[in-house]
Motif scaffolding. Structure first.
Motif, PDB file in Angstrom:
ATOM      1  N   VAL A   1      -7.757 -11.214 -50.120  1.00 41.08           N
ATOM      2  CA  VAL A   1      -6.545 -12.030 -50.065  1.00 41.08           C
ATOM      3  C   VAL A   1      -5.439 -11.199 -50.706  1.00 41.08           C
ATOM      4  CG1 VAL A   1      -5.424 -14.175 -50.742  1.00 41.08           C
ATOM      5  CG2 VAL A   1      -7.875 -14.156 -50.276  1.00 41.08           C
ATOM      6  N   ASP A   2      -4.336 -11.028 -50.003  1.00 36.70           N
ATOM      7  CA  ASP A   2      -3.254 -10.169 -50.471  1.00 36.70           C
ATOM      8  C   ASP A   2      -2.380 -10.908 -51.480  1.00 36.70           C
ATOM      9  OD1 ASP A   2      -1.339  -8.272 -50.885  1.00 36.70           O
ATOM     10  OD2 ASP A   2      -0.722  -8.119 -48.796  1.00 36.70           O
ATOM     11  N   GLU A   3      -2.578 -10.612 -52.760  1.00 41.04           N
ATOM     12  CA  GLU A   3      -1.822 -11.272 -53.829  1.00 41.04           C
ATOM     13  C   GLU A   3      -0.346 -10.900 -53.809  1.00 41.04           C
ATOM     14  OE1 GLU A   3      -3.496 -10.822 -57.717  1.00 41.04           O
ATOM     15  OE2 GLU A   3      -5.499 -11.379 -57.038  1.00 41.04           O
ATOM     16  N   SER A   4      -0.001  -9.778 -53.177  1.00 41.38           N
ATOM     17  CA  SER A   4       1.401  -9.365 -53.140  1.00 41.38           C
ATOM     18  C   SER A   4       2.169 -10.053 -52.009  1.00 41.38           C
ATOM     19  CB  SER A   4       1.512  -7.848 -52.995  1.00 41.38           C
ATOM     20  OG  SER A   4       0.969  -7.436 -51.757  1.00 41.38           O
TER      21      SER A   4
ATOM     22  N   GLU B   1      -2.791 -20.971 -56.600  1.00 43.49           N
ATOM     23  CA  GLU B   1      -3.747 -21.924 -56.033  1.00 43.49           C
ATOM     24  C   GLU B   1      -4.019 -21.608 -54.565  1.00 43.49           C
ATOM     25  OE1 GLU B   1      -2.798 -25.901 -58.679  1.00 43.49           O
ATOM     26  OE2 GLU B   1      -1.402 -25.375 -57.066  1.00 43.49           O
ATOM     27  N   LEU B   2      -2.982 -21.172 -53.835  1.00 38.02           N
ATOM     28  CA  LEU B   2      -3.178 -20.770 -52.444  1.00 38.02           C
ATOM     29  C   LEU B   2      -4.128 -19.581 -52.364  1.00 38.02           C
ATOM     30  CD1 LEU B   2       0.458 -21.077 -51.040  1.00 38.02           C
ATOM     31  CD2 LEU B   2      -1.538 -22.375 -50.256  1.00 38.02           C
ATOM     32  N   ILE B   3      -3.950 -18.604 -53.250  1.00 36.94           N
ATOM     33  CA  ILE B   3      -4.825 -17.426 -53.267  1.00 36.94           C
ATOM     34  C   ILE B   3      -6.268 -17.849 -53.488  1.00 36.94           C
ATOM     35  CG2 ILE B   3      -5.417 -15.338 -54.587  1.00 36.94           C
ATOM     36  CD1 ILE B   3      -2.340 -14.987 -55.006  1.00 36.94           C
ATOM     37  N   GLN B   4      -6.500 -18.712 -54.456  1.00 35.95           N
ATOM     38  CA  GLN B   4      -7.866 -19.173 -54.741  1.00 35.95           C
ATOM     39  C   GLN B   4      -8.446 -19.967 -53.571  1.00 35.95           C
ATOM     40  OE1 GLN B   4      -7.392 -21.356 -58.392  1.00 35.95           O
ATOM     41  NE2 GLN B   4      -7.705 -19.540 -59.666  1.00 35.95           N
TER      42      GLN B   4
END
Length: 128
Positions: free
Chosen positions: A81-84, A109-112
């Motif tokens: 998942v691209d955190e940037s 929360e979206l990343i998780q």
């Protein structure tokens, strides 16, 4: 080749294979070569569900702190998942993955939630 890559486009497969082959020459076959290949893949692709897709134009580079650092220096992985990525981009992926409650989620929360949905989708695709 890992199953998530077999379900991905040719560019993702080629990126991983080239990095993996190079890493095998350097480190030998094994986990380290696989991690190195995934690190290279995360610079140009992001995991969406059970496969890898190219990042949007202009967003190349490491997707998480672990991919950005040299080996054994810490950092966490977001497993593709691209955190940037922008919150809007992450929201779009969450929508594609049918994640409930996405409209009220913070970026973290979206990343998780995307990471969790990706893992579930991969497990279903593998039949386990």
């Amino acid at each position: 080749m890992p199953s998530t890559l077999r379900r991905s486009g040719r560019k993702a497969q080629d990126t991983w294979a080239k990095a993996h082959d190079s890493a095998v020459q350097e480190y030998g076959e094994g986990e380290r070569s696989h991690r190195t290949a995934y690190g290279a893949l995360k610079h140009t692709h992001e995991k969406v569900g059970d496969h890898w897709e190219p990042k949007e134009k202009g967003r190349k580079g490491p997707s998480d702190p672990q991919s950005a650092r040299p080996r054994n220096t810490g950092g966490r992985s977001s497993h593709g998942v691209d955190e940037s990525a922008s919150k809007d981009h992450l929201y779009g992926i969450a929508k594609e993955l049918h994640i409930p409650g996405r409209s009220s989620m913070k970026k973290s929360e979206l990343i998780q939630a995307i990471d969790k949905a990706n893992r579930s989708s991969t497990r279903r695709a593998r039949g386990s």
